[in-house]
Enzyme design. Sequence first.
Site, PDB file in Angstrom:
ATOM      1  N   SER A  50       0.994  -0.948  -0.763  1.00  0.00           N
ATOM      2  CA  SER A  50       0.399  -0.055  -0.280  1.00  0.00           C
ATOM      3  C   SER A  50       0.918   1.812  -0.108  1.00  0.00           C
ATOM      4  O   SER A  50       2.548   0.837   0.278  1.00  0.00           O
ATOM      5  CB  SER A  50      -0.956   0.232   0.883  1.00  0.00           C
ATOM      6  OG  SER A  50       0.083  -0.132   2.326  1.00  0.00           O
ATOM      7  N   ASP A  82      -1.044  -1.415  -4.108  1.00  0.00           N
ATOM      8  CA  ASP A  82      -2.957  -1.237  -2.897  1.00  0.00           C
ATOM      9  C   ASP A  82      -3.027  -0.932  -2.477  1.00  0.00           C
ATOM     10  O   ASP A  82      -3.021   0.511  -2.852  1.00  0.00           O
ATOM     11  CB  ASP A  82      -2.426  -2.645  -1.881  1.00  0.00           C
ATOM     12  CG  ASP A  82      -3.498  -2.898  -0.953  1.00  0.00           C
ATOM     13  OD1 ASP A  82      -4.175  -3.276  -2.066  1.00  0.00           O
ATOM     14  OD2 ASP A  82      -4.306  -3.062  -0.840  1.00  0.00           O
ATOM     15  N   ASP A 104      -7.480   3.114  -7.489  1.00  0.00           N
ATOM     16  CA  ASP A 104      -9.034   3.391  -6.627  1.00  0.00           C
ATOM     17  C   ASP A 104      -9.101   4.351  -6.938  1.00  0.00           C
ATOM     18  O   ASP A 104      -8.917   5.668  -5.996  1.00  0.00           O
ATOM     19  CB  ASP A 104      -8.477   2.611  -5.134  1.00  0.00           C
ATOM     20  CG  ASP A 104     -10.156   2.985  -4.241  1.00  0.00           C
ATOM     21  OD1 ASP A 104     -10.676   3.130  -5.074  1.00  0.00           O
ATOM     22  OD2 ASP A 104      -9.443   2.302  -3.315  1.00  0.00           O
ATOM     23  N   HIS A 180     -12.238  -3.708   5.077  1.00  0.00           N
ATOM     24  CA  HIS A 180     -11.366  -3.538   5.162  1.00  0.00           C
ATOM     25  C   HIS A 180     -10.962  -3.758   6.636  1.00  0.00           C
ATOM     26  O   HIS A 180     -12.339  -2.714   7.688  1.00  0.00           O
ATOM     27  CB  HIS A 180     -10.265  -2.563   4.943  1.00  0.00           C
ATOM     28  CG  HIS A 180      -9.863  -2.038   3.445  1.00  0.00           C
ATOM     29  ND1 HIS A 180     -10.646  -1.574   2.349  1.00  0.00           N
ATOM     30  CD2 HIS A 180      -8.984  -3.406   3.078  1.00  0.00           C
ATOM     31  CE1 HIS A 180     -10.274  -1.226   1.177  1.00  0.00           C
ATOM     32  NE2 HIS A 180      -9.777  -2.854   1.269  1.00  0.00           N
ATOM     33  N   GLY A 181     -10.046  -4.217   7.204  1.00  0.00           N
ATOM     34  CA  GLY A 181      -9.578  -4.101   8.876  1.00  0.00           C
ATOM     35  C   GLY A 181     -11.000  -5.017   9.367  1.00  0.00           C
ATOM     36  O   GLY A 181     -10.667  -6.140   8.374  1.00  0.00           O
ATOM     37  N   GLY A 212     -10.876  -6.830   1.763  1.00  0.00           N
ATOM     38  CA  GLY A 212     -11.425  -6.915   2.897  1.00  0.00           C
ATOM     39  C   GLY A 212     -11.905  -8.478   2.888  1.00  0.00           C
ATOM     40  O   GLY A 212     -12.860  -8.651   3.486  1.00  0.00           O
ATOM     41  N   SER A 214      -9.816 -10.746   4.787  1.00  0.00           N
ATOM     42  CA  SER A 214      -9.793 -11.103   6.094  1.00  0.00           C
ATOM     43  C   SER A 214     -10.639 -11.944   6.656  1.00  0.00           C
ATOM     44  O   SER A 214     -11.410 -11.858   6.684  1.00  0.00           O
ATOM     45  CB  SER A 214      -8.613 -10.026   7.083  1.00  0.00           C
ATOM     46  OG  SER A 214      -7.829 -10.186   6.497  1.00  0.00           O
ATOM     47  N   ILE A 255      -5.498 -10.130   1.093  1.00  0.00           N
ATOM     48  CA  ILE A 255      -5.731 -10.203   3.030  1.00  0.00           C
ATOM     49  C   ILE A 255      -4.572  -9.396   3.021  1.00  0.00           C
ATOM     50  O   ILE A 255      -3.043  -9.885   2.835  1.00  0.00           O
ATOM     51  CB  ILE A 255      -5.312 -11.545   2.671  1.00  0.00           C
ATOM     52  CG1 ILE A 255      -7.208 -12.775   2.394  1.00  0.00           C
ATOM     53  CG2 ILE A 255      -4.772 -12.569   4.378  1.00  0.00           C
ATOM     54  CD1 ILE A 255      -6.285 -13.889   2.008  1.00  0.00           C
ATOM     55  N   SER A 257      -5.491  -7.242   6.814  1.00  0.00           N
ATOM     56  CA  SER A 257      -5.770  -7.757   7.999  1.00  0.00           C
ATOM     57  C   SER A 257      -5.324  -9.068   9.181  1.00  0.00           C
ATOM     58  O   SER A 257      -4.353  -9.451  10.035  1.00  0.00           O
ATOM     59  CB  SER A 257      -7.104  -7.598   9.165  1.00  0.00           C
ATOM     60  OG  SER A 257      -7.394  -6.160   8.460  1.00  0.00           O
TER      61      SER A 257
HETATM   62  P1  13P Z   1      -7.985  -7.135   5.341  1.00  0.00           P
HETATM   63  O1  13P Z   1      -8.596  -6.067   5.965  1.00  0.00           O
HETATM   64  O2  13P Z   1      -9.726  -8.058   5.246  1.00  0.00           O
HETATM   65  O3  13P Z   1      -7.490  -8.020   5.047  1.00  0.00           O
HETATM   66  O4  13P Z   1      -8.146  -6.653   3.245  1.00  0.00           O
HETATM   67  C1  13P Z   1      -7.038  -6.461   2.740  1.00  0.00           C
HETATM   68  C2  13P Z   1      -7.226  -5.046   1.523  1.00  0.00           C
HETATM   69  O5  13P Z   1      -8.664  -5.563   1.390  1.00  0.00           O
HETATM   70  C3  13P Z   1      -6.137  -4.823   1.077  1.00  0.00           C
HETATM   71  O6  13P Z   1      -5.985  -3.680  -0.200  1.00  0.00           O
HETATM   72  O1  G3H Z   2      -6.293  -2.161   2.000  1.00  0.00           O
HETATM   73  C1  G3H Z   2      -5.426  -1.521   2.556  1.00  0.00           C
HETATM   74  C2  G3H Z   2      -4.461  -2.311   2.345  1.00  0.00           C
HETATM   75  O2  G3H Z   2      -5.062  -3.360   4.522  1.00  0.00           O
HETATM   76  C3  G3H Z   2      -3.227  -1.911   3.349  1.00  0.00           C
HETATM   77  O3  G3H Z   2      -3.197  -0.579   5.103  1.00  0.00           O
HETATM   78  O4  G3H Z   2      -2.939   1.322   4.248  1.00  0.00           O
HETATM   79  O5  G3H Z   2      -3.193   0.129   6.704  1.00  0.00           O
HETATM   80  O6  G3H Z   2      -0.764  -0.246   4.522  1.00  0.00           O
HETATM   81  P1  G3H Z   2      -2.308   0.047   5.507  1.00  0.00           P
HETATM   82 ZN    ZN Z   3      -8.150  -3.019  -0.487  1.00  0.00          ZN
END
Ligand code: 13P
Ligand code: G3H
Ligand code: ZN
Length: 313
Positions: A50, A82, A104, A180-181, A212, A214, A255, A257
């Site tokens: 990211s 990402d 995005d 996410h999260g 998202g 996880s 994935i 989180s």
């Molecule tokens: P999670 O927060 O569910 O792991 O999703 C990660 C994600 O979508 C990263 O782009």
């Molecule tokens: O979707 C987001 C990813 O989980 C990246 O998160 O910006 O905290 O690295 P981050």
């Molecule tokens: Zn994402």
Amino acid sequence: MPLVNTKKMFKAAYDGHFAVGAFNINNLELLQAIVDAAKEEQSPIILQASLSAIKYAKINYLKKLVDAAVEDSGLPIALHLDHGDSFESCKMAVDAGFTSVMIDASHHSFEENILISKKVADYAHQYNVTVEAELGRLAGVEDEVNVSAEDSSYTRPEEVEEFVKKTGVDSLAIAIGTSHGAFKFKGEPKLRFDILEECEKRIRNFPIVLHGASNIPQQFVEMLVENGGSMSDAKGIPDELLRKAVSLAVCKVNIDSDLRLVFTSAVRKHFKTNPSHFDPRQYLGAGREQLKQFVKEKLKNALGSSGHAKDCM
Ligand code: 13P
Ligand code: G3H
Ligand code: ZN
């Protein structure tokens, strides 16, 4: 083999009814856990960074770590940006040698999203870099990705065909109720498979991406809490739902989180059981080993990608 883009792996995933795991990386130990797991499972993988990971670790460190992983594993691996937030951030990743980028622009209007995504695709394709875009908005909070539940919205299937045609992107992230999260659902986990099916019908053979995703395994939430951490009401996507999404043409599953949770709970446990340890290799090694086992399980039982590396070469 060198770093690859996502073309061949998505075709193999679509044809072979599996999904490629896209795992977020920030440091050496996360990377090694993921790659060692993929090597043992002979799975293709996407390693993604990211913008906040890039801010934390620096883009050239991440690129070179991933180059080493490619050399060490011999696996088909794509290095992906990402949630790129602009043409400029995607260009930065392409210029640094990433083989795939996500633009995005889902917070913009439909028309604006098309314009920005097309601009990124036109630039990236000159360098054989594949592009993921997003339609619809996931809720959730991460460092640089922060969308409230009110601002989230499901993908509108009637828009996907026009979007894909006009932008020329290579894959599409859709919003079907994941977020996410670590706190994805208040009640029962529920995904809008009807939206996924409708999208798939309209853009047959086109790779669909699930963000998202996880699982937030409760055993690791418990391990975290038993060892001094705090996390209440955390809930993720059950593996049965993930497997269903994969069976309905989701080719890439994101994935992040889970990696954080599994790694941190193992490190916490290590600290609690070994109060005298102060060598980072001891506790980071414990996190790495636990995460490797988690990722192996995920590749095999949720994504079905074990043994498919050879189909992506
Ligand atoms: P999670 O927060 O569910 O792991 O999703 C990660 C994600 O979508 C990263 O782009
Ligand atoms: O979707 C987001 C990813 O989980 C990246 O998160 O910006 O905290 O690295 P981050
Ligand atoms: Zn994402």
